[in-house]
Design a protein around this motif. Structure first.
Motif, PDB file in Angstrom:
ATOM      1  N   GLY A 191       0.814  -1.220   0.000  1.00 43.51           N
ATOM      2  CA  GLY A 191       0.000   0.000   0.000  1.00 43.51           C
ATOM      3  C   GLY A 191       0.837   1.254   0.000  1.00 43.51           C
ATOM      4  N   ARG A 192       0.396   2.237  -0.779  1.00 43.03           N
ATOM      5  CA  ARG A 192       1.135   3.490  -0.898  1.00 43.03           C
ATOM      6  C   ARG A 192       0.607   4.569   0.049  1.00 43.03           C
ATOM      7  N   GLY A 193      -0.329   4.196   0.907  1.00 38.99           N
ATOM      8  CA  GLY A 193      -0.942   5.198   1.782  1.00 38.99           C
ATOM      9  C   GLY A 193      -0.151   5.463   3.054  1.00 38.99           C
ATOM     10  N   GLY A 194       0.893   4.706   3.278  1.00 41.46           N
ATOM     11  CA  GLY A 194       1.704   4.971   4.452  1.00 41.46           C
ATOM     12  C   GLY A 194       2.137   3.700   5.163  1.00 41.46           C
ATOM     13  N   GLY A 195       1.195   2.797   5.389  1.00 36.45           N
ATOM     14  CA  GLY A 195       1.497   1.613   6.171  1.00 36.45           C
ATOM     15  C   GLY A 195       2.291   0.561   5.421  1.00 36.45           C
ATOM     16  N   ILE A 201      -2.932  -9.279   0.000  1.00 39.45           N
ATOM     17  CA  ILE A 201      -3.362  -9.953   1.236  1.00 39.45           C
ATOM     18  C   ILE A 201      -4.635  -9.294   1.767  1.00 39.45           C
ATOM     19  N   LYS A 202      -4.649  -7.957   1.717  1.00 39.59           N
ATOM     20  CA  LYS A 202      -5.841  -7.236   2.175  1.00 39.59           C
ATOM     21  C   LYS A 202      -7.058  -7.668   1.351  1.00 39.59           C
ATOM     22  N   TRP A 203      -6.873  -7.776   0.048  1.00 44.23           N
ATOM     23  CA  TRP A 203      -7.976  -8.195  -0.824  1.00 44.23           C
ATOM     24  C   TRP A 203      -8.406  -9.631  -0.509  1.00 44.23           C
ATOM     25  N   ALA A 218     -11.503   4.214  -2.111  1.00 45.86           N
ATOM     26  CA  ALA A 218     -10.218   4.791  -2.494  1.00 45.86           C
ATOM     27  C   ALA A 218      -9.936   5.964  -1.568  1.00 45.86           C
ATOM     28  N   ASN A 219      -8.765   5.940  -0.968  1.00 43.32           N
ATOM     29  CA  ASN A 219      -8.391   6.994  -0.029  1.00 43.32           C
ATOM     30  C   ASN A 219      -7.629   8.093  -0.769  1.00 43.32           C
ATOM     31  N   GLY A 220      -8.327   9.186  -1.045  1.00 45.43           N
ATOM     32  CA  GLY A 220      -7.713  10.331  -1.717  1.00 45.43           C
ATOM     33  C   GLY A 220      -7.675  11.521  -0.784  1.00 45.43           C
ATOM     34  N   ASP A 221      -7.490  11.238   0.496  1.00 40.36           N
ATOM     35  CA  ASP A 221      -7.515  12.319   1.485  1.00 40.36           C
ATOM     36  C   ASP A 221      -6.179  13.067   1.522  1.00 40.36           C
ATOM     37  N   GLU A 222      -5.130  12.363   1.182  1.00 42.65           N
ATOM     38  CA  GLU A 222      -3.774  12.939   1.108  1.00 42.65           C
ATOM     39  C   GLU A 222      -3.541  14.075   2.102  1.00 42.65           C
ATOM     40  N   ALA A 306     -10.099  17.486   7.921  1.00 44.33           N
ATOM     41  CA  ALA A 306      -9.634  16.847   9.149  1.00 44.33           C
ATOM     42  C   ALA A 306      -8.581  15.823   8.756  1.00 44.33           C
ATOM     43  N   PHE A 307      -7.342  16.060   9.193  1.00 46.60           N
ATOM     44  CA  PHE A 307      -6.229  15.188   8.828  1.00 46.60           C
ATOM     45  C   PHE A 307      -6.473  13.750   9.256  1.00 46.60           C
ATOM     46  N   VAL A 308      -7.022  13.575  10.442  1.00 42.92           N
ATOM     47  CA  VAL A 308      -7.181  12.228  10.997  1.00 42.92           C
ATOM     48  C   VAL A 308      -8.137  11.383  10.133  1.00 42.92           C
ATOM     49  N   CYS A 309      -8.967  12.023   9.324  1.00 49.96           N
ATOM     50  CA  CYS A 309      -9.886  11.279   8.462  1.00 49.96           C
ATOM     51  C   CYS A 309      -9.162  10.533   7.347  1.00 49.96           C
ATOM     52  N   GLY A 310      -7.859  10.725   7.199  1.00 48.92           N
ATOM     53  CA  GLY A 310      -7.096   9.884   6.281  1.00 48.92           C
ATOM     54  C   GLY A 310      -6.866   8.501   6.862  1.00 48.92           C
ATOM     55  N   GLU A 311      -6.969   8.396   8.171  1.00 46.86           N
ATOM     56  CA  GLU A 311      -6.822   7.098   8.841  1.00 46.86           C
ATOM     57  C   GLU A 311      -8.056   6.263   8.507  1.00 46.86           C
ATOM     58  N   GLU A 312      -7.842   4.983   8.240  1.00 51.49           N
ATOM     59  CA  GLU A 312      -8.923   4.219   7.617  1.00 51.49           C
ATOM     60  C   GLU A 312     -10.217   4.124   8.423  1.00 51.49           C
ATOM     61  N   THR A 313     -10.110   3.883   9.733  1.00 57.33           N
ATOM     62  CA  THR A 313     -11.362   3.740  10.482  1.00 57.33           C
ATOM     63  C   THR A 313     -12.080   5.087  10.618  1.00 57.33           C
ATOM     64  N   LEU A 345      -9.944  -0.816   1.772  1.00 54.15           N
ATOM     65  CA  LEU A 345      -9.635   0.599   1.674  1.00 54.15           C
ATOM     66  C   LEU A 345      -8.205   0.716   1.167  1.00 54.15           C
ATOM     67  N   ASN A 346      -8.054   1.332   0.019  1.00 51.24           N
ATOM     68  CA  ASN A 346      -6.722   1.500  -0.567  1.00 51.24           C
ATOM     69  C   ASN A 346      -6.468   2.948  -0.933  1.00 51.24           C
ATOM     70  N   ASN A 347      -5.210   3.291  -0.848  1.00 51.02           N
ATOM     71  CA  ASN A 347      -4.770   4.603  -1.295  1.00 51.02           C
ATOM     72  C   ASN A 347      -4.947   4.710  -2.817  1.00 51.02           C
ATOM     73  N   CYS A 526      -4.425   5.144  17.562  1.00 52.57           N
ATOM     74  CA  CYS A 526      -4.228   4.961  16.128  1.00 52.57           C
ATOM     75  C   CYS A 526      -2.848   5.445  15.723  1.00 52.57           C
ATOM     76  N   GLY A 527      -2.591   5.344  14.437  1.00 47.62           N
ATOM     77  CA  GLY A 527      -1.278   5.702  13.914  1.00 47.62           C
ATOM     78  C   GLY A 527      -0.913   7.156  14.112  1.00 47.62           C
ATOM     79  N   LEU A 528      -1.891   8.029  14.279  1.00 49.30           N
ATOM     80  CA  LEU A 528      -1.569   9.440  14.432  1.00 49.30           C
ATOM     81  C   LEU A 528      -0.685   9.640  15.661  1.00 49.30           C
TER      82      LEU A 528
HETATM   83  C1  FMN Z   1      -3.300   9.781  10.993  1.00 46.85           C
HETATM   84  C2  FMN Z   1      -3.319   8.998   9.726  1.00 46.85           C
HETATM   85  C3  FMN Z   1      -3.535   9.647   8.518  1.00 46.85           C
HETATM   86  C4  FMN Z   1      -3.564   8.949   7.315  1.00 46.85           C
HETATM   87  N1  FMN Z   1      -3.759   9.633   6.167  1.00 46.85           N
HETATM   88  C5  FMN Z   1      -3.792   8.956   5.004  1.00 46.85           C
HETATM   89  C6  FMN Z   1      -4.011   9.651   3.783  1.00 46.85           C
HETATM   90  O1  FMN Z   1      -4.141  10.872   3.766  1.00 46.85           O
HETATM   91  N2  FMN Z   1      -4.052   8.949   2.628  1.00 46.85           N
HETATM   92  C7  FMN Z   1      -3.894   7.586   2.619  1.00 46.85           C
HETATM   93  O2  FMN Z   1      -3.967   6.992   1.558  1.00 46.85           O
HETATM   94  N3  FMN Z   1      -3.685   6.900   3.758  1.00 46.85           N
HETATM   95  C8  FMN Z   1      -3.632   7.542   4.950  1.00 46.85           C
HETATM   96  N4  FMN Z   1      -3.427   6.855   6.103  1.00 46.85           N
HETATM   97  C9  FMN Z   1      -3.280   5.391   6.020  1.00 46.85           C
HETATM   98  C10 FMN Z   1      -4.653   4.723   6.026  1.00 46.85           C
HETATM   99  O3  FMN Z   1      -5.066   4.496   7.349  1.00 46.85           O
HETATM  100  C11 FMN Z   1      -4.629   3.365   5.322  1.00 46.85           C
HETATM  101  O4  FMN Z   1      -3.630   2.590   5.894  1.00 46.85           O
HETATM  102  C12 FMN Z   1      -4.361   3.425   3.854  1.00 46.85           C
HETATM  103  O5  FMN Z   1      -5.171   4.351   3.197  1.00 46.85           O
HETATM  104  C13 FMN Z   1      -4.580   2.052   3.271  1.00 46.85           C
HETATM  105  O6  FMN Z   1      -4.286   2.049   1.901  1.00 46.85           O
HETATM  106  P1  FMN Z   1      -3.054   1.265   1.293  1.00 46.85           P
HETATM  107  O7  FMN Z   1      -3.039  -0.108   1.885  1.00 46.85           O
HETATM  108  O8  FMN Z   1      -3.311   1.272  -0.156  1.00 46.85           O
HETATM  109  O9  FMN Z   1      -1.829   2.032   1.664  1.00 46.85           O
HETATM  110  C14 FMN Z   1      -3.371   7.545   7.316  1.00 46.85           C
HETATM  111  C15 FMN Z   1      -3.141   6.886   8.531  1.00 46.85           C
HETATM  112  C16 FMN Z   1      -3.103   7.600   9.719  1.00 46.85           C
HETATM  113  C17 FMN Z   1      -2.847   6.862  10.986  1.00 46.85           C
END
Ligand code: FMN
Lengths: 622, 161
Positions: A191-195, A201-203, A218-222, A306-313, A345-347, A526-528
């Motif tokens: 995943g390119r979203g951070g983790g 495997i997720k799929w 799709a997570n486009g919250d960036e 809200a930055f925290v809304c990028g976190e998946e839950t 949920l994927n980036n 959470c990760g934040l």
């Molecule tokens: C505080 C916080 C902010 C996050 N912000 C983003 C974000 O902006 N964009 C994103 O794709 N993932 C973000 N993530 C990671 C997501 O929780 C999630 O792991 C990810 O979107 C999964 O996609 P991936 O498996 O394709 O990477 C964030 C995580 C945390 C803890």
């Protein structure tokens, strides 16, 4: 443009014949001007340039011979607005609205180059004529961002002409959902979203989860400040994300998808909306897609700052229409996600990789990159580097190659100090690690993370303590406040760091910061909060001397922390032009015309106006 | 805000509770802020408690409960902008306009806000005024930039490079 399409694409054969007919209609000798209308170039008036070019073309009666194609981001944002003339592949940058007359008469009609619009190497002063020979592009490997800057993101036919939706066709026609999942597993995509969690495997987990109703998001919250590759992808190649989502939906058995985009990206929202609408009109979204019995629709949800809304839950809770605060995991969203249903949920960049993997195969993909980090990654290379913009490179490329090879080194002949990766969860990497390969594991070992791919380069004018304070300040305001370690820990860290930056630092502060950091890492919800201390711990690890200088000598050598430095004028350099004196709002600068000036430190409020305006760099920091 | 207008927004979102964020974004898109009367009306129509609505409004940074000025100034505080001197630019704007973040000038001309990142990092430091982006802003040019808006130009043409 095109009228509403009456004939939908119902089968894979339909798709192929449409592709052929689009390509047949094309005239490869036709002049095409590709101009970027993404946020960066648009900020520098590219839309106005396009209007001007249109007028000029009409004036010369060339509207049938010359086409203007509005594209997404070319990546070399600093040099925007960018324009490429095809088929010759002529590259122009920093184009201004008034250049339209010359571009049409000199280049389009007479076939000559306009030297002032060419890219000039700041070192060798050599001009580059063509896009394909541009040094910053040659050293990149543009797989995922290939279409960005090439196709018109608001025209589905342009995407189809470039091979779009053939990966979907292949998946639906020749593979079972399980085969798609296993292909993604075999590719090694993370995943390119951070983790960096393995996408396949997720799929697999989600497709095995019980239940008929499943979702893909799709997570486009960036949210990471300093990162904008997701924006560029959404703006420049929205269909590749949609196609990736449809493939994902087929693989896990979802009938509804969501794209969550932050509201600061209006053009991304616009281009995605257009793309979804066109895909529906063409029958690529909706019922019985390509005759394979797959029903799937996509809805866009806008974030609300809200930055925290990028976190998946938290993101999922936000889509459900509540305030997005994270919840404990497990259960992971793949088992229990949106409205309690299994959800992938994927980036968006992760999803952008899917079409490439499906069309070229898992083997092709897993040959790119390193053992544990496959494929390419798009980085946003910004800060004090010469060539700023987006760069896509193979995983495992060294920091030196990215920053000095592609980025051209540090601006204004200054010295490299550090590069910050991974946003507020990441860390700072010093010069001693410049030959490190960039992949998930190496970055983590260095105390940073890959994150979403922000790479912020710093020179000697950047203060590392201030940077740590900056990220903690950022997170303090973005923490949702639900768990105590994050809420209170950030507050205390911010308090200590602010003291240090204001000259009130004390012995023992560094130890307290380290202890707080470790505590937050292990106990946050959470990760934040879990990664919040990375910027602090990594700067302490590599730049302890700067902390010491702030605490014990009360000095900020970078000239950032206001109480810990002063501006002065270098008599040797000052030519007495009086600009600083005239502009100083506090009347703190004195001196006669053509004679060196002086700053009264008692009156100076360190607003930086003189420093920012002096062409001779005679205003200095001590 | 006209009742019919609110109704059409609610209808577009099919009166769903889960759509409340989108509904308020649409309202704010038109009104520039969220008038209390409108929120009360939405609460009644959707049978959604005001507490829940205010919870959301105060959680998400994008929402405002007070009217904002004619020109919205957004100072980008992303990492690249921060390193490029965003704080000095912000200080300058505050001193020139006599407002703090989140406030509006007395003449209702400008509202000042900071944003986490506008995603235009290659142009840092950036400030956005209305729809216009100003790139590579330095403290010494702030007053000129602002003056052009005060002078009444809607889309103005200050050279920022
Ligand atoms: C505080 C916080 C902010 C996050 N912000 C983003 C974000 O902006 N964009 C994103 O794709 N993932 C973000 N993530 C990671 C997501 O929780 C999630 O792991 C990810 O979107 C999964 O996609 P991936 O498996 O394709 O990477 C964030 C995580 C945390 C803890």
């Amino acid at each position: 443009m095109r009228g509403k399409r009456l004939q939908q694409i119902r089968t894979i054969a339909d798709l192929e014949s449409l592709r052929e007919s689009i390509l047949q209609k094309r005239d490869s000798g036709k002049t095409v001007i590709r101009t970027c209308i993404s946020t960066g170039c648009r900020a520098k008036k590219s839309v106005k340039i396009i209007d001007g070019l249109r007028n000029e073309i009409r004036k010369h009666g060339l509207q049938d011979q010359v086409e203007i194609k509005k594209t997404g981001c070319h990546g070399f944002c600093e040099m925007g607005p960018i324009l490429v003339v095809e088929p010759e592949n002529i590259f122009y940058c920093r184009v201004k609205p008034e250049d339209d007359v010359d571009i049409v008469s000199k280049t389009i009609i007479d076939g000559n180059f306009i030297k002032r619009l060419q890219w000039k190497d700041p070192g060798t002063r050599e001009h580059t004529k063509y896009e394909r020979t541009l040094p910053v592009y040659i050293k990149q490997k543009k797989d995922i961002s290939f279409n960005c800057g090439k196709i018109d993101p608001t025209d589905i036919e342009d995407y189809i002409a470039s091979g779009g939706y053939s990966a979907l066709g292949k998946a639906l026609a020749t593979m079972t959902p399980a085969e798609v999942v296993e292909t993604v597993v075999a590719s090694g995509l993370r995943g390119r979203g951070g983790g960096g969690f393995p996408t396949g495997i997720k799929w697999r987990i989600c497709s095995a989860a019980p239940g008929d109703i499943k979702y893909i998001i799709a997570n486009g919250d960036e949210g990471d400040p300093g990162a904008f590759m997701d924006r560029s992808l959404m703006e420049g190649d929205p269909h590749s994300i949609i196609e990736g989502m449809i493939i994902g939906a087929f693989a896990i058995g979802a009938r509804q998808g969501f794209i969550y985009v932050r509201q600061e990206y209006p053009i991304a929202i616009e281009h995605l909306s257009i793309a979804i609408q066109q895909a529906e009109e063409y029958g690529l979204l909706g019922k019985d897609i390509l005759g394979a019995g797959l029903d799937f629709t996509i809805k866009i949800d806008r974030g609300a700052g809200a930055f925290v809304c990028g976190e998946e839950t938290a993101l999922i809770i936000s889509i459900e229409g509540r305030s997005g605060t994270p919840r404990p995991r497990p259960p992971y969203p793949a088992i229990e996600g949106l409205w309690g249903k299994p959800t992938v949920l994927n980036n968006v960049e992760t999803l952008g990789n899917i079409t490439k993997i499906l069309s070229k195969g898992a083997d092709w993909y897993s040959n790119i990159g390193t053992d544990n980090s496959k494929g390419t990654k798009i980085f946003s290379l910004v800060g004090k580097v010469r060539n700023t913009g987006l760069v896509e490179v193979e995983m495992g490329t060294t920091l030196r190659e990215i920053i000095f090879g592609i980025g051209g080194g540090i601006r204004k002949g200054k010295r490299f100090k550090a590069v910050q990766t991974g946003g507020p969860s990441g860390g700072c990497i010093p010069i001693s690690k410049i030959d490190m390969p960039v992949d998930y594991d190496s970055l983590r070992d260095a105390g940073a993370i890959m994150g979403s791919g922000g790479m912020i380069v710093m020179d000697e004018s950047s203060c590392m303590v201030d940077l740590a304070r900056y990220f903690i300040h950022f997170l303090l305001f973005e923490s949702c406040g639900k768990c105590i370690p994050c809420r209170e820990g950030l507050k205390q860290m911010h308090h200590i760091l602010t003291n240090i930056c204001e000259g009130l630092g004390e012995r023992g502060d560094i130890e307290t910061l380290t202890e707080l950091g470790r505590f937050m890492t292990t106990t946050s919800l959470c990760g934040l909060g879990g990664t919040a201390s990375n910027p602090v711990l990594s700067t302490i690890r590599y730049f302890r001397d700067e902390y010491d200088a702030h605490i014990y000598n009360k000095k900020c050598r970078a000239g950032v922390c206001k109480n810990l430095f002063e501006y002065y004028i270098d008599e040797e350099l000052c030519n007495g032009c009086t600009l600083c004196k005239v502009k100083c709002p506090e009347k703190a600068i004195t001196g006669k015309k053509k004679k060196p000036h002086m700053i009264d430190p008692q009156k100076c409020i360190k607003c930086g106006i003189c420093y920012s305006l002096c062409k001779l760099e005679a205003i200095r920091v001590r | 805000m006209k009742i019919e207008k609110i109704d059409s927004i609610l209808k577009k979102h099919e009166y769903r509770h889960s759509e409340i964020i989108g509904i308020m974004q649409d309202v704010q898109g038109i009104e520039n802020y969220l008038p209390e009367g409108t929120l009360r009306y939405i609460s009644e129509k959707l049978e959604l408690s005001l507490t829940r609505i205010f919870d959301i409004v105060t959680f998400y940074k994008a929402f405002s409960l007070v009217p904002r000025g004619r020109h919205m100034i957004k100072v980008c505080c992303g990492t690249a902008c921060h390193l490029g001197g965003a704080m000095q630019n912000l200080d300058r704007i505050k001193r020139t306009l006599h407002v703090r973040e989140g406030e509006t000038t007395e003449d209702r001309m400008f509202s000042l806000e900071t944003v986490n990142c506008l995603g235009t990092c290659a142009l840092a430091p950036v400030i956005q005024i209305g729809e216009d982006y100003h790139d590579a802003v330095i403290p010494g040019k702030i007053d000129n930039i602002l003056a052009a808006y005060s002078a009444g130009h809607e889309r103005q043409e200050v050279a920022t490079d």
